[in-house]
Design a protein around this motif. Sequence first.
Motif, PDB file in Angstrom:
ATOM      1  N   VAL A  24       0.849  -1.192   0.000  1.00 25.68           N
ATOM      2  CA  VAL A  24       0.000   0.000   0.000  1.00 25.68           C
ATOM      3  C   VAL A  24       0.883   1.239   0.000  1.00 25.68           C
ATOM      4  CG1 VAL A  24      -1.772   1.295   1.258  1.00 25.68           C
ATOM      5  CG2 VAL A  24      -1.817  -1.206   1.271  1.00 25.68           C
ATOM      6  N   GLY A  25       0.566   2.213  -0.855  1.00 29.14           N
ATOM      7  CA  GLY A  25       1.305   3.471  -0.881  1.00 29.14           C
ATOM      8  C   GLY A  25       0.617   4.491   0.001  1.00 29.14           C
ATOM      9  N   TYR A  26       1.325   4.952   1.037  1.00 28.80           N
ATOM     10  CA  TYR A  26       0.774   5.935   1.969  1.00 28.80           C
ATOM     11  C   TYR A  26       1.303   7.323   1.622  1.00 28.80           C
ATOM     12  CZ  TYR A  26      -0.511   1.910   4.802  1.00 28.80           C
ATOM     13  OH  TYR A  26      -1.053   0.724   5.247  1.00 28.80           O
ATOM     14  N   LEU A  27       0.388   8.272   1.401  1.00 29.41           N
ATOM     15  CA  LEU A  27       0.772   9.655   1.141  1.00 29.41           C
ATOM     16  C   LEU A  27       0.887  10.359   2.478  1.00 29.41           C
ATOM     17  CD1 LEU A  27       1.177  12.049  -0.882  1.00 29.41           C
ATOM     18  CD2 LEU A  27      -1.256  12.487  -0.595  1.00 29.41           C
ATOM     19  N   LEU A  28       2.078  10.857   2.792  1.00 22.69           N
ATOM     20  CA  LEU A  28       2.317  11.560   4.045  1.00 22.69           C
ATOM     21  C   LEU A  28       2.724  12.996   3.754  1.00 22.69           C
ATOM     22  CD1 LEU A  28       3.911   8.454   4.546  1.00 22.69           C
ATOM     23  CD2 LEU A  28       3.364   9.338   6.781  1.00 22.69           C
ATOM     24  N   ASN A  29       2.066  13.935   4.393  1.00 23.17           N
ATOM     25  CA  ASN A  29       2.470  15.338   4.316  1.00 23.17           C
ATOM     26  C   ASN A  29       3.704  15.497   5.190  1.00 23.17           C
ATOM     27  OD1 ASN A  29       0.144  16.536   2.807  1.00 23.17           O
ATOM     28  ND2 ASN A  29      -0.963  15.603   4.497  1.00 23.17           N
ATOM     29  N   ILE A  30       4.739  16.132   4.664  1.00 19.06           N
ATOM     30  CA  ILE A  30       5.984  16.268   5.421  1.00 19.06           C
ATOM     31  C   ILE A  30       6.454  17.720   5.435  1.00 19.06           C
ATOM     32  CG2 ILE A  30       6.755  13.902   4.971  1.00 19.06           C
ATOM     33  CD1 ILE A  30       8.643  15.068   2.800  1.00 19.06           C
ATOM     34  N   SER A  31       7.349  18.016   6.366  1.00 18.76           N
ATOM     35  CA  SER A  31       7.981  19.336   6.446  1.00 18.76           C
ATOM     36  C   SER A  31       9.287  19.304   5.650  1.00 18.76           C
ATOM     37  CB  SER A  31       8.270  19.684   7.904  1.00 18.76           C
ATOM     38  OG  SER A  31       9.278  18.823   8.412  1.00 18.76           O
ATOM     39  N   LEU A  32       9.863  20.473   5.425  1.00 16.55           N
ATOM     40  CA  LEU A  32      11.161  20.528   4.747  1.00 16.55           C
ATOM     41  C   LEU A  32      12.256  19.873   5.589  1.00 16.55           C
ATOM     42  CD1 LEU A  32      11.117  24.106   3.178  1.00 16.55           C
ATOM     43  CD2 LEU A  32      11.012  21.909   1.989  1.00 16.55           C
ATOM     44  N   GLU A  33      12.100  19.935   6.906  1.00 15.88           N
ATOM     45  CA  GLU A  33      13.055  19.287   7.813  1.00 15.88           C
ATOM     46  C   GLU A  33      13.094  17.782   7.550  1.00 15.88           C
ATOM     47  OE1 GLU A  33      15.720  19.332  11.174  1.00 15.88           O
ATOM     48  OE2 GLU A  33      14.886  20.991  10.059  1.00 15.88           O
ATOM     49  N   THR A  34      11.917  17.169   7.456  1.00 18.18           N
ATOM     50  CA  THR A  34      11.832  15.736   7.173  1.00 18.18           C
ATOM     51  C   THR A  34      12.305  15.441   5.750  1.00 18.18           C
ATOM     52  OG1 THR A  34      10.077  15.378   8.787  1.00 18.18           O
ATOM     53  CG2 THR A  34      10.241  13.778   6.998  1.00 18.18           C
ATOM     54  N   LEU A  89       7.249  24.094  11.026  1.00 16.29           N
ATOM     55  CA  LEU A  89       8.336  23.119  11.128  1.00 16.29           C
ATOM     56  C   LEU A  89       9.170  23.048   9.849  1.00 16.29           C
ATOM     57  CD1 LEU A  89       6.430  20.362  13.099  1.00 16.29           C
ATOM     58  CD2 LEU A  89       8.344  21.746  13.931  1.00 16.29           C
ATOM     59  N   SER A  90       8.644  23.579   8.746  1.00 17.58           N
ATOM     60  CA  SER A  90       9.442  23.675   7.523  1.00 17.58           C
ATOM     61  C   SER A  90      10.368  24.875   7.583  1.00 17.58           C
ATOM     62  CB  SER A  90       8.530  23.810   6.297  1.00 17.58           C
ATOM     63  OG  SER A  90       7.853  22.606   6.047  1.00 17.58           O
ATOM     64  N   THR A  91       9.957  25.899   8.324  1.00 22.42           N
ATOM     65  CA  THR A  91      10.758  27.116   8.434  1.00 22.42           C
ATOM     66  C   THR A  91      11.855  26.964   9.480  1.00 22.42           C
ATOM     67  OG1 THR A  91       8.796  28.390   7.824  1.00 22.42           O
ATOM     68  CG2 THR A  91      10.629  29.617   8.774  1.00 22.42           C
ATOM     69  N   TYR A  92      11.528  26.326  10.608  1.00 13.92           N
ATOM     70  CA  TYR A  92      12.481  26.171  11.711  1.00 13.92           C
ATOM     71  C   TYR A  92      12.601  24.709  12.106  1.00 13.92           C
ATOM     72  CZ  TYR A  92      11.768  31.192  12.136  1.00 13.92           C
ATOM     73  OH  TYR A  92      11.692  32.527  11.869  1.00 13.92           O
ATOM     74  N   SER A  93      13.814  24.284  12.424  1.00 14.13           N
ATOM     75  CA  SER A  93      14.022  22.930  12.932  1.00 14.13           C
ATOM     76  C   SER A  93      13.419  22.853  14.331  1.00 14.13           C
ATOM     77  CB  SER A  93      15.519  22.614  12.987  1.00 14.13           C
ATOM     78  OG  SER A  93      16.125  23.348  14.037  1.00 14.13           O
ATOM     79  N   PRO A  94      13.172  21.638  14.843  1.00  9.56           N
ATOM     80  CA  PRO A  94      12.641  21.533  16.207  1.00  9.56           C
ATOM     81  C   PRO A  94      13.495  22.269  17.247  1.00  9.56           C
ATOM     82  CG  PRO A  94      12.415  19.440  15.114  1.00  9.56           C
ATOM     83  CD  PRO A  94      13.202  20.338  14.179  1.00  9.56           C
ATOM     84  N   ARG A  95      14.818  22.187  17.118  1.00  7.25           N
ATOM     85  CA  ARG A  95      15.699  22.892  18.066  1.00  7.25           C
ATOM     86  C   ARG A  95      15.541  24.396  17.956  1.00  7.25           C
ATOM     87  NH1 ARG A  95      21.632  20.671  17.444  1.00  7.25           N
ATOM     88  NH2 ARG A  95      21.768  22.914  17.272  1.00  7.25           N
TER      89      ARG A  95
END
Length: 194
Positions: A24-34, A89-95
């Motif tokens: 099964v292909g799962y579509l996941l929305n991700i951040s630029l960090e990921t 989370l795409s703009t800033y890393s978790p740290r």
Amino acid sequence: MYEYIRGTLSELAPTHAVVEAGGVGYLLNISLETFSAIEHAAEVRLFVHYIVREDAQLFYGFATKAERELFRLLLGVSGVGGNTARMILSTYSPRELQGIISAGNAVLLKNVKGLGLKTAQKIIVELSGKLLELDEGTAAAAPPTDNGHVDEALAALTMLGFGKAAAEKAVRAILKKQSDISVEELVRQALRML
């Protein structure tokens, strides 16, 4: 309900990934960090947050548990939805995000596309106490705030087109030598190093 999905990375874009697991292909929305963390991988394991709405069922995927935990905390703030949290989370890393919230730097946080000053202030007020509740591994990864100098310098350098990792390395190296430096001088010296 779902902890993570592990499988073959069959499609990847800066905003989403398709992971094939069990046929099964799962579509996941991700951040630029990921995206940066998995862009050269063939097999991936992404931690999942699953959202069921009246009109859609959405998967959000994260390379680390820390990023997923911050995403969940952001969702708890009224006025912040999945796409806004992903944009943050795409703009800033978790740290970086933890440093911004700890420093109470709403001006830097509102640099996120589509995020206003009032929402940025609300995020800081509501999450400043909750960051302490994150597990010790995540909290220990939070950098010292250096009176916001690091965050402001990194924001300036990334806006100029430099990579976050390289910019942070340069800024940290300068701060080790000169801890009492203005943001402007910090950026100037980092530009010379980059």
